[in-house]
Design a protein around this motif. Sequence first.
Motif, PDB file in Angstrom:
ATOM      1  N   GLU A 135       0.821  -1.176   0.151  1.00  0.00           N
ATOM      2  CA  GLU A 135      -0.108   0.000   0.051  1.00  0.00           C
ATOM      3  C   GLU A 135       0.799   1.227  -0.138  1.00  0.00           C
ATOM      4  O   GLU A 135       1.818   1.396   0.806  1.00  0.00           O
ATOM      5  CB  GLU A 135      -0.779   0.076   1.381  1.00  0.00           C
ATOM      6  CG  GLU A 135      -2.452   0.147   1.005  1.00  0.00           C
ATOM      7  CD  GLU A 135      -3.105   0.085   2.263  1.00  0.00           C
ATOM      8  OE1 GLU A 135      -3.847   1.167   2.621  1.00  0.00           O
ATOM      9  OE2 GLU A 135      -3.096  -0.772   3.040  1.00  0.00           O
ATOM     10  N   TYR A 136       0.551   2.113  -0.730  1.00  0.00           N
ATOM     11  CA  TYR A 136       1.293   3.444  -0.836  1.00  0.00           C
ATOM     12  C   TYR A 136       0.679   4.581  -0.362  1.00  0.00           C
ATOM     13  O   TYR A 136      -0.592   4.736  -0.830  1.00  0.00           O
ATOM     14  CB  TYR A 136       1.912   3.672  -2.375  1.00  0.00           C
ATOM     15  CG  TYR A 136       2.819   2.664  -2.785  1.00  0.00           C
ATOM     16  CD1 TYR A 136       4.070   2.669  -2.321  1.00  0.00           C
ATOM     17  CD2 TYR A 136       2.477   1.880  -4.131  1.00  0.00           C
ATOM     18  CE1 TYR A 136       5.048   1.552  -2.881  1.00  0.00           C
ATOM     19  CE2 TYR A 136       3.404   0.986  -4.480  1.00  0.00           C
ATOM     20  CZ  TYR A 136       4.708   0.679  -4.016  1.00  0.00           C
ATOM     21  OH  TYR A 136       5.557  -0.419  -4.406  1.00  0.00           O
ATOM     22  N   GLY A 137       1.334   5.341   0.194  1.00  0.00           N
ATOM     23  CA  GLY A 137       0.606   6.781   0.905  1.00  0.00           C
ATOM     24  C   GLY A 137       1.045   7.821  -0.174  1.00  0.00           C
ATOM     25  O   GLY A 137       1.399   7.567  -1.215  1.00  0.00           O
ATOM     26  N   PHE A 138       0.577   9.193   0.017  1.00  0.00           N
ATOM     27  CA  PHE A 138       0.952  10.343  -0.715  1.00  0.00           C
ATOM     28  C   PHE A 138       2.544  10.447  -0.608  1.00  0.00           C
ATOM     29  O   PHE A 138       3.278  10.524   0.065  1.00  0.00           O
ATOM     30  CB  PHE A 138       0.160  11.399  -0.039  1.00  0.00           C
ATOM     31  CG  PHE A 138       0.405  12.596  -0.674  1.00  0.00           C
ATOM     32  CD1 PHE A 138      -0.280  12.798  -1.996  1.00  0.00           C
ATOM     33  CD2 PHE A 138       1.361  13.633  -0.581  1.00  0.00           C
ATOM     34  CE1 PHE A 138      -0.253  14.124  -2.839  1.00  0.00           C
ATOM     35  CE2 PHE A 138       1.616  14.843  -1.124  1.00  0.00           C
ATOM     36  CZ  PHE A 138       0.782  15.133  -2.370  1.00  0.00           C
ATOM     37  N   ARG A 158       1.680   8.938  -4.159  1.00  0.00           N
ATOM     38  CA  ARG A 158       1.273   7.556  -4.656  1.00  0.00           C
ATOM     39  C   ARG A 158       2.295   7.129  -5.870  1.00  0.00           C
ATOM     40  O   ARG A 158       3.007   6.346  -6.113  1.00  0.00           O
ATOM     41  CB  ARG A 158       0.098   7.231  -4.648  1.00  0.00           C
ATOM     42  CG  ARG A 158      -0.146   5.624  -4.908  1.00  0.00           C
ATOM     43  CD  ARG A 158      -1.395   5.147  -5.203  1.00  0.00           C
ATOM     44  NE  ARG A 158      -2.001   5.723  -3.801  1.00  0.00           N
ATOM     45  CZ  ARG A 158      -3.093   4.989  -3.194  1.00  0.00           C
ATOM     46  NH1 ARG A 158      -3.681   4.215  -3.901  1.00  0.00           N
ATOM     47  NH2 ARG A 158      -3.505   5.492  -2.228  1.00  0.00           N
ATOM     48  N   SER A 192       5.268   5.542   2.282  1.00  0.00           N
ATOM     49  CA  SER A 192       4.460   6.627   2.891  1.00  0.00           C
ATOM     50  C   SER A 192       4.869   6.982   4.031  1.00  0.00           C
ATOM     51  O   SER A 192       5.805   7.106   4.456  1.00  0.00           O
ATOM     52  CB  SER A 192       3.018   5.939   3.362  1.00  0.00           C
ATOM     53  OG  SER A 192       3.459   4.717   4.516  1.00  0.00           O
ATOM     54  N   LEU A 193       4.259   8.461   4.375  1.00  0.00           N
ATOM     55  CA  LEU A 193       4.698   9.089   5.790  1.00  0.00           C
ATOM     56  C   LEU A 193       4.657   8.249   6.919  1.00  0.00           C
ATOM     57  O   LEU A 193       5.614   8.468   7.687  1.00  0.00           O
ATOM     58  CB  LEU A 193       3.798  10.140   5.795  1.00  0.00           C
ATOM     59  CG  LEU A 193       4.058  11.235   7.074  1.00  0.00           C
ATOM     60  CD1 LEU A 193       5.373  11.739   6.825  1.00  0.00           C
ATOM     61  CD2 LEU A 193       2.910  12.267   7.307  1.00  0.00           C
ATOM     62  N   GLY A 194       3.697   7.290   6.967  1.00  0.00           N
ATOM     63  CA  GLY A 194       3.672   6.537   8.070  1.00  0.00           C
ATOM     64  C   GLY A 194       4.921   5.405   8.050  1.00  0.00           C
ATOM     65  O   GLY A 194       5.320   5.097   9.103  1.00  0.00           O
ATOM     66  N   LEU A 225       8.020   7.228   9.267  1.00  0.00           N
ATOM     67  CA  LEU A 225       7.817   7.517  10.826  1.00  0.00           C
ATOM     68  C   LEU A 225       8.268   6.138  11.598  1.00  0.00           C
ATOM     69  O   LEU A 225       8.778   6.029  12.622  1.00  0.00           O
ATOM     70  CB  LEU A 225       6.514   8.036  11.407  1.00  0.00           C
ATOM     71  CG  LEU A 225       6.287   9.369  10.850  1.00  0.00           C
ATOM     72  CD1 LEU A 225       4.764   9.836  11.371  1.00  0.00           C
ATOM     73  CD2 LEU A 225       7.300  10.494  11.411  1.00  0.00           C
ATOM     74  N   GLU A 226       7.733   5.186  10.963  1.00  0.00           N
ATOM     75  CA  GLU A 226       7.869   3.806  11.432  1.00  0.00           C
ATOM     76  C   GLU A 226       9.170   3.494  11.501  1.00  0.00           C
ATOM     77  O   GLU A 226       9.733   2.775  12.222  1.00  0.00           O
ATOM     78  CB  GLU A 226       7.038   2.696  10.991  1.00  0.00           C
ATOM     79  CG  GLU A 226       6.977   1.333  11.660  1.00  0.00           C
ATOM     80  CD  GLU A 226       6.109   0.364  11.176  1.00  0.00           C
ATOM     81  OE1 GLU A 226       4.906   0.881  10.529  1.00  0.00           O
ATOM     82  OE2 GLU A 226       6.249  -0.971  11.283  1.00  0.00           O
TER      83      GLU A 226
END
Lengths: 467, 169
Positions: free
Chosen positions: A25-28, A30, A152-154, A157-158
């Motif tokens: 899954e890709y975030g912004f 993408r 992704s941004l998530g 951070l992870e």
Amino acid sequence: MTTVRPTDPPETGSGPPPRVAVEPEYGFPRSLFRTLARIPVPPPADPRTWRSPLRGTWLTSVFGAVLLVGLPIVIITGLLSYIAYGPQFGQAIPADVGYLHLPYFDWPSNPSWLYRLTQGLHVTLGMILTPIVLAKLWSVVPKLFVWPPVRSLGGLLERISLLALVGGILFEFVTGLMNAQYDYSFGFSFYLAHYYGAWVFIAGFVSHVVLKVPTMVRALRVGPDGSGAFGRWLNDGVAETEPEPMDEAELAPLAPNRPTLSRRGLLAMVGGGSAMVAVLSVGQTWDPLRPLALLSPRGQSYGTGPNDFQINRTLAGSGIDPARLGAEWRLTLRGGATEVALTRDQLLGMPLHTATLPIACVEGWSVYRTWTGVRLRDLAALAGVPDPANAFVQSVETSGAFARATLQNNQVLNPDSLLALRVGNPGEETVDLSPDHGFPARVIVPALPGVHNTKWVSSIDFRPGTG
Amino acid sequence: MAAFLRSWRRFYGENPLHLLSVLGCIALSGYVVSLVYTDPSAIWLAVWFLGAVIAHDLVLYPLYALADQPLTISRWARRRYGPERPPRVPAINHIRVPALGSAVLFLIYLPTITGRGEDALRFTSGLSTAGIWDHWLLITAILFLGSAVIYAVRLGVAARRTARDGADV
């Protein structure tokens, strides 16, 4: 010769169907991540680099479950050790830790083996978990090199939180193992480093547990093939071992080698490694196994005499002039209206009490001895402060960090808390303390960290209670 | 709500709880740093913290992964170019297990085995680490010998079974 299991697909001659990676899954933004993902990358970013057929969500979850039980014990016993050092007197290191501590409470002096248990668990369990930590890191190493490194941004951070987790655990294990073996080449204060490092690790660990426990539970419940049969994966021999299916965790191999080891074989190997470390390290806290502590400095024996037990600071190391421990030595008691000075003979003339107590070091080792001496509470009464708030014990030694210690009220009043004059093998006759063990007199208090059992005591200051 | 969660996920890539959890981690780590950065040794703490990660991920891991390569390559080569008959009992794990056992002990007890803590140990306890290197060699020898004996036994059992099966046929 090959046996075909009923569930196997019919042989087509073209080998197993090709394994396909699950689209992450890709975030912004993408499109940027998608474009990056399409760029062909060399090893180790290429997922085909990782060929072990055993890696996968299920395997990592098994290691994770063991660590989820074991590491909290190591963390909590470590934080308890900080409390045991008496932070309320400013004698835990580092002294000021802001909010980073368990709620303060008076460390109990009963049962006498309390610190032996908590600190023995902290050090020994840490050592036993080392092979499992290494195996867990091995099982997730493809994630370190995954391409693109964030999706992704998530994800970004992870990654930062994983630096706290992985850096934290490696830092804690390296500093802990080095300190327990007298290797101080890191050059900073062990206590400070190990305590603050622990909190960075706790930050990473708690966050990781929150994020990953659902995945772990699901993987363990459904099994690696989704059949729900946990046992099957342990029954499989090398020949039956199949790679775990590809999933979004990206641990299972895209291009697995043929197995050379079964899953149960790998788990047995890692567990066997831990068992071996256990056998070789438990001896430093448990006398019957001491001869097996072949690799620990504290597995060595001084002999079988009454004074032949582990020394944590030699008289030579203390820098004390031995003449000051001879006839001129006096014990000074303060706190009452007048100072009281006692010779060793006067102390021996007081009511003597004998107790068998362990001495347990922060480094994880411990020994049992029988001690004879004057009760600290009798000395407090003699000084004129029968119920002191605390007691400040000063050694003839002045240089070291542990040449003095403050004892809590409960530690002074415990009937087994002694100013010991004699020592012996457990349950046997006691003889005068040797110079290395604190002659003329030393403190021994149940469940107190070893270094706070001050040796070569010169004075005790009983401080009256405020209430 | 569902629409918000969907668009959140498209933007952030994970659910909102994920953000809460990682921010908690980063905040606590930041608090630790705020307490420790004024310490004179702070730079060395950082060096050892990052150094531990680099030493494990980029040195130790590649080393043991590479050390395993000769074993897997020789096994592959044997299957590819060796005689038709597969080995009765594969030897690979009889080398891996004792080698890993010995290596993990070396890693855990490195300061003692190599005598790095010798001076401090003598100062505090009057003990020396002399002989502990020999203990490690002895344990290594026992691991390899034990593994070899088990291999020999397995080989013998397999040979007997083959002979018996052969006789049956």
